[in-house]
Design an enzyme around this catalytic site. Structure first.
Site, PDB file in Angstrom:
ATOM      1  N   GLU A  35     152.667 -58.395  34.996  1.00 61.00           N
ATOM      2  CA  GLU A  35     152.271 -59.716  34.489  1.00 61.00           C
ATOM      3  C   GLU A  35     151.380 -60.414  35.501  1.00 61.00           C
ATOM      4  O   GLU A  35     151.706 -60.458  36.690  1.00 61.00           O
ATOM      5  CB  GLU A  35     153.539 -60.546  34.239  1.00 61.00           C
ATOM      6  CG  GLU A  35     153.517 -61.339  32.968  1.00 61.00           C
ATOM      7  CD  GLU A  35     153.414 -60.501  31.707  1.00 61.00           C
ATOM      8  OE1 GLU A  35     152.286 -60.384  31.187  1.00 61.00           O
ATOM      9  OE2 GLU A  35     154.421 -59.982  31.233  1.00 61.00           O
ATOM     10  N   HIS A  36     150.269 -60.953  35.045  1.00 60.52           N
ATOM     11  CA  HIS A  36     149.267 -61.636  35.890  1.00 60.52           C
ATOM     12  C   HIS A  36     148.551 -60.672  36.836  1.00 60.52           C
ATOM     13  O   HIS A  36     147.830 -61.095  37.722  1.00 60.52           O
ATOM     14  CB  HIS A  36     149.887 -62.800  36.678  1.00 60.52           C
ATOM     15  CG  HIS A  36     150.304 -63.947  35.813  1.00 60.52           C
ATOM     16  ND1 HIS A  36     149.438 -64.952  35.439  1.00 60.52           N
ATOM     17  CD2 HIS A  36     151.491 -64.241  35.233  1.00 60.52           C
ATOM     18  CE1 HIS A  36     150.081 -65.820  34.662  1.00 60.52           C
ATOM     19  NE2 HIS A  36     151.322 -65.409  34.511  1.00 60.52           N
ATOM     20  N   ASP A  38     146.503 -58.348  35.568  1.00 60.93           N
ATOM     21  CA  ASP A  38     145.264 -57.911  34.898  1.00 60.93           C
ATOM     22  C   ASP A  38     144.025 -58.558  35.501  1.00 60.93           C
ATOM     23  O   ASP A  38     143.022 -57.892  35.743  1.00 60.93           O
ATOM     24  CB  ASP A  38     145.340 -58.121  33.373  1.00 60.93           C
ATOM     25  CG  ASP A  38     145.579 -59.559  32.957  1.00 60.93           C
ATOM     26  OD1 ASP A  38     145.988 -60.384  33.811  1.00 60.93           O
ATOM     27  OD2 ASP A  38     145.366 -59.871  31.766  1.00 60.93           O
ATOM     28  N   ALA A 124     154.642 -66.583  20.658  1.00 56.99           N
ATOM     29  CA  ALA A 124     155.609 -65.668  21.280  1.00 56.99           C
ATOM     30  C   ALA A 124     154.964 -64.788  22.344  1.00 56.99           C
ATOM     31  O   ALA A 124     155.630 -63.973  22.968  1.00 56.99           O
ATOM     32  CB  ALA A 124     156.258 -64.809  20.195  1.00 56.99           C
ATOM     33  N   GLY A 125     153.658 -64.944  22.533  1.00 56.39           N
ATOM     34  CA  GLY A 125     152.975 -64.147  23.553  1.00 56.39           C
ATOM     35  C   GLY A 125     152.766 -62.698  23.142  1.00 56.39           C
ATOM     36  O   GLY A 125     152.798 -61.801  23.966  1.00 56.39           O
ATOM     37  N   SER A 127     150.049 -61.814  21.369  1.00 53.57           N
ATOM     38  CA  SER A 127     148.597 -61.660  21.229  1.00 53.57           C
ATOM     39  C   SER A 127     148.084 -61.563  19.805  1.00 53.57           C
ATOM     40  O   SER A 127     147.374 -60.636  19.436  1.00 53.57           O
ATOM     41  CB  SER A 127     148.111 -60.456  22.022  1.00 53.57           C
ATOM     42  OG  SER A 127     148.327 -60.703  23.370  1.00 53.57           O
ATOM     43  N   SER A 128     148.414 -62.563  19.004  1.00 54.38           N
ATOM     44  CA  SER A 128     147.878 -62.600  17.643  1.00 54.38           C
ATOM     45  C   SER A 128     146.365 -62.790  17.669  1.00 54.38           C
ATOM     46  O   SER A 128     145.661 -62.304  16.788  1.00 54.38           O
ATOM     47  CB  SER A 128     148.546 -63.721  16.839  1.00 54.38           C
ATOM     48  OG  SER A 128     148.479 -64.933  17.540  1.00 54.38           O
ATOM     49  N   ASP A 173     145.136 -57.416  26.335  1.00 53.54           N
ATOM     50  CA  ASP A 173     145.584 -57.675  24.956  1.00 53.54           C
ATOM     51  C   ASP A 173     144.752 -56.888  23.947  1.00 53.54           C
ATOM     52  O   ASP A 173     145.283 -56.228  23.058  1.00 53.54           O
ATOM     53  CB  ASP A 173     145.498 -59.173  24.643  1.00 53.54           C
ATOM     54  CG  ASP A 173     146.401 -59.999  25.540  1.00 53.54           C
ATOM     55  OD1 ASP A 173     147.197 -59.401  26.289  1.00 53.54           O
ATOM     56  OD2 ASP A 173     146.306 -61.239  25.497  1.00 53.54           O
TER      57      ASP A 173
END
Length: 381
Positions: A35-36, A38, A124-125, A127-128, A173
């Site tokens: 996480e973080h 990227d 919700a995270g 990535s829609s 994503d």
């Protein structure tokens, strides 16, 4: 679940536009660990999931292109020349952005109609936005035979997000949504934008997501602030990105930076290591170690990178005493959204009931719980 969604989108398109469409399904994604990392050119471990966006598309003979957002019951029509971001645009800007980025490549598009709907839980995270962008670029590529590669398509999606939605996202994503493989996660190198596929058998365990249903206002400014810290320290270390730093390197500049910034950079260095260890544990089929790395990742995000919140910490801490849960962590940018949990299949029912009650009692609001499966990437259906 998705069959029903696809059927609904097809039906809606036909009733609106009176023609038979081409159908694309583009999945949302989860990130198992990393996480973080990227935007520090590091490593991440995402997977496409069995929830996403279904999109119907067909050529149009009218003077404008039309897009119908089924879930919102909103229609947007636009001319293909001089496309600009809308000031108050939400979903519209993702679509306009993709079209504009395709045109920037010198590709001429004709008018088209789109209808789309999704079953990715909002906020919700998962990535829609990337799923929507990918479905549009994939749909246009198929419809007009543009011969774009998947790599070109995800860069178009990413640029749409940067230039039209104003979010300076990394590539994870879009990549995970486009390249996802069934029952697998992708070890993605964010510098080279290449990945290795890991087929995962969780044995008697499964992934469960718990959505706090909160999004604290900090998120945007805090994200940009942390990115600046990472870039500033990389500059100090004379390296391209923190992906190239070791703890020893960081210790050499410890006296030149604040303790908070030191901890943030230390987290990134350690999280990159954890992603590699996580992939090794998968190869060894060591499910217990996977859980331990999830907890370590959360501890770093919460105490070093400071992007957690009381709701996320509460959900993770509530799992620690439960022997049937191997690990949990917050997932995504932070300050709200979901936790990801590795839980024994037979425990799911009891745990859902228990955690829902505890969360309600503590915060006087409900959390939402979802099961997800690792799934294939963007495709025609």
């Amino acid at each position: 679940m998705n069959k029903k969604l696809i059927k609904e989108v097809k039906k809606s398109f036909k009733s609106h536009f009176k023609t038979k469409p081409l159908i694309v399904f583009s999945p949302g994604r989860i990130n198992l660990i990393g996480e973080h990392t990227d935007y520090n050119e590091g490593f991440v471990f995402p997977a496409a999931i069995n929830k996403g966006i279904a999109l119907a598309i067909q050529k149009s003979t009218s003077k404008k292109s039309k897009v119908f957002a089924i879930n919102k019951e909103e229609i947007h029509e636009f001319s293909l020349d001089k496309i600009q971001p809308l000031e108050n645009g939400g979903w519209q800007n993702y679509i306009l952005g993709v079209v504009a980025e395709i045109q920037k490549k010198g590709i001429v598009l004709d008018n088209f109609n789109i209808a789309f709907a999704g079953n990715i839980p909002g906020g919700a995270g998962m990535s829609s936005s990337a799923a929507l962008e990918n479905s549009v670029v994939f749909g246009l590529n198929s419809l007009f035979n543009l011969s774009l590669s998947k790599k070109e398509m995800i860069l178009i999606s990413q640029n749409a997000e940067h230039n039209f939605a104003g979010v300076k996202c990394g590539i994870m994503d879009q990549y995970a949504s486009m390249f996802g493989k069934k029952e697998s996660a992708l070890l993605l190198d964010c510098r080279t934008v290449t990945s290795k596929t890991f087929k995962i058998d969780f044995n008697n365990y499964k992934l469960l997501l718990i959505n706090t249903n909160v999004k604290h206002d900090l998120s945007e400014s805090a994200y940009n602030n942390r990115r600046e810290v990472c870039e500033k320290v990389s500059h100090l270390l004379k390296i391209d990105a923190l992906r190239d730093a070791t703890r020893n390197d960081l210790d050499k500049v410890k006296s030149d930076i604040s303790e908070e910034d030191y901890q943030k950079c230390l987290y990134i260095i350690q999280e990159n290591e954890r992603v590699q260890l996580f992939s090794e544990a998968i190869e060894e089929n060591n499910i217990v170690s996977l859980g331990e790395y999830l907890y370590k990742s959360h501890n770093g995000l919460s105490t070093k990178y400071n992007v957690s919140c009381k709701e996320l910490d509460f959900l993770v801490d509530s799992t620690r005493e439960n022997q049937k849960i191997l690990g949990a962590r917050m997932m995504g940018g932070g300050f709200g959204g979901c936790t990801i949990n590795l839980i024994l299949k037979s425990e799911v029912k009891n745990f859902k009931k228990d955690i829902s009650q505890k969360f309600q009692n503590k915060f006087n609001r409900a959390c939402s719980i979802y099961s997800v499966k690792l799934s294939k990437g963007t495709r025609k259906v």
